[in-house]
Structure formats: C-alpha cells, structure tokens
Enzyme design. Structure first.
Site: not given
Ligand code: PXP
Length: 237
Positions: A7, A9-10, A18, A43, A45, A49, A70, A100-101, A151, A191-192
C-alpha cells in the site's frame, strides 16, 4: 507463498504535505514491484487526503501489475472504480476524522448497501473483497453479499499490548481465515502489520495476500535517507 500487496498511500501523504508532484506514487509502485511486491494497493479516500484520482488512473495505465483499490461504498468512488477498473476492490468503512481505517466493515448492519455495491463492482469485472473483523457473522454475511474475498482486519492483533492478547487475536484470525476458506472466499489480511509482527500472520494457513503499507513506507524513509543526503551533498558546492 502468501502474496504481498504494498500500500503506497503514504508516499502520496508526503507529496500532499506540500501539494507538489513528488514523490510520485507510480514511481514508488515501480520500486515496490522491483522489491518483490505482488500487487499495489491504494485507498482513494473521499477527502483525497493522500491518493488522488489521477494516481489511480496512472497506476492502472502505466503499470501492468495487479491493482487493489481500497474504497468506501459511496456512489462517487464506486463510479470511479468502475471507470478505472482495478483488478480488486476492497470495501472499507471510512470516517473523515479518522487517522486510518479504524474498524472492519459492518456487513451485517449495512447488508443491502454492501450487497448492491459488491454487485455494481463485480458487474465491472472487479474482484471484490470486504475488509472485516475476524467475526463469524461478518464472514458469513460477506459470503451472502456475494463477495469474492475478505480481508481480515489485523489491527487488533497488531495493537495488542501483551503476548497473551496477541495470541488471542491471532487465534481469532486463524479461525476467521479457516471459516472464510470453508465458505469458498479468498482470504487476505492487513492493517498494522510490521517487520516485527508479520510472521505469525503470514503463517496462517491458506492466506492469499497480506496488504502492508505504513511500516514499509516508514522503513523506506530510513533506508533511503543516507543516499538521499549523499546525493544532495554532492550537488551543493
Ligand atoms: N488493508 C486495508 C483494508 C487498509 O485500509 C489499510 C490501510 O490503508 C491497510 C491494509 C494497510 O495498513 P497499514 O498501512 O497499517 O499497513
């Protein structure tokens, strides 16, 4: 072997801090694939963001990898998903104020809405997954709603504060994975997940894909820092 969905996203979070054009999530996706990612996850959103519509479009058109989107089950994002056509879509609950979710999708409580969204996405040839807690009723409802996959939310496991609590959460994930597979669902998890807690989850029998984002992007910042500074140092007279 369990597949790894990265993922990114970050990467976009750093860019949006910026509102510039770098770092480019598509470039990050290319590097993630070079490092062994089997799929790229983003994701989109509602508040945009981090990932923007253009990022999803470019990931789809510029890369040939498996793309997992996502998304919240809201009309605007459903339309976008149908237009872009990711390989997979994972329905997640979304609240604007969350960092976060936070929890899994309540498939039991929002059954008709979830079922209709699953059907709209499947109609566009997208494989649909539901992000849910490892709870039997939710897993069974996911099957009834027509989902192809679930998931399992690993957040409670990842955030558990003792070895006993982690073991309990892991057991719930194992049972959830087993039930999902018995029902004929593809079972993913995420997640996490971090470098220090991924192994036990990865060993759950029959898992298809682990989706991991924050810990990988955070590590990338550190392992890339020395080279990034060296390159800047060399440019400054
Ligand atoms: N799976 C889902 C459904 C999520 O919403 C996220 C966070 O966007 C992740 C996995 C990834 O989580 P993490 O960034 O904590 O690894």
């Amino acid at each position: 072997m369990v597949r790894l969905g990265v993922n990114i996203d970050h990467v976009a979070t750093v860019r949006q801090a910026r509102k510039v054009w770098y770092p480019d999530p598509v470039e990050a996706a290319r590097l993630a694939l070079a490092g062994g990612a089997d799929a790229i996850t983003v994701h989109l959103r509602e508040d945009r963001r981090h990932i923007q519509d253009r990022d999803v479009e470019r990931l789809r058109s510029e890369l040939s990898c498996s793309l997992n989107l996502e998304m919240a089950a809201v009309p605007e994002i459903i339309a976008k998903a149908r237009e872009v056509g990711p390989d997979d879509a994972c329905l997640v609950p979304e609240r604007r104020e969350e960092v976060t979710t936070e929890g899994g999708l309540d498939v039991v409580g929002a059954f008709e809405m979830v079922r209709d969204t699953v059907s709209a996405l499947k109609g566009a040839g997208i494989l649909v997954s539901l992000f849910i807690d490892p709870v039997a009723e939710q897993i069974e409802a996911a099957k009834r709603a027509g989902a192809d996959a679930i998931e399992l939310h690993t957040g409670a496991y990842a955030e558990s504060r003792s070895a006993d609590a982690a073991a309990r959460e892991l057991e719930l994930l194992k049972r959830g994975a087993e039930l999902g597979q018995t029902l004929g669902l593809r079972v993913n998890a995420g997640h996490g997940l971090r470098y220090d807690n991924v192994l036990a989850v990865g060993r759950i029998p029959g898992l298809h894909t682990l989706n991991i984002g924050h810990s990988i992007v955070a590590r990338a910042v550190l392992v890339g820092m020395e080279r990034a500074v060296r390159e800047m140092r060399e440019l400054i007279p």
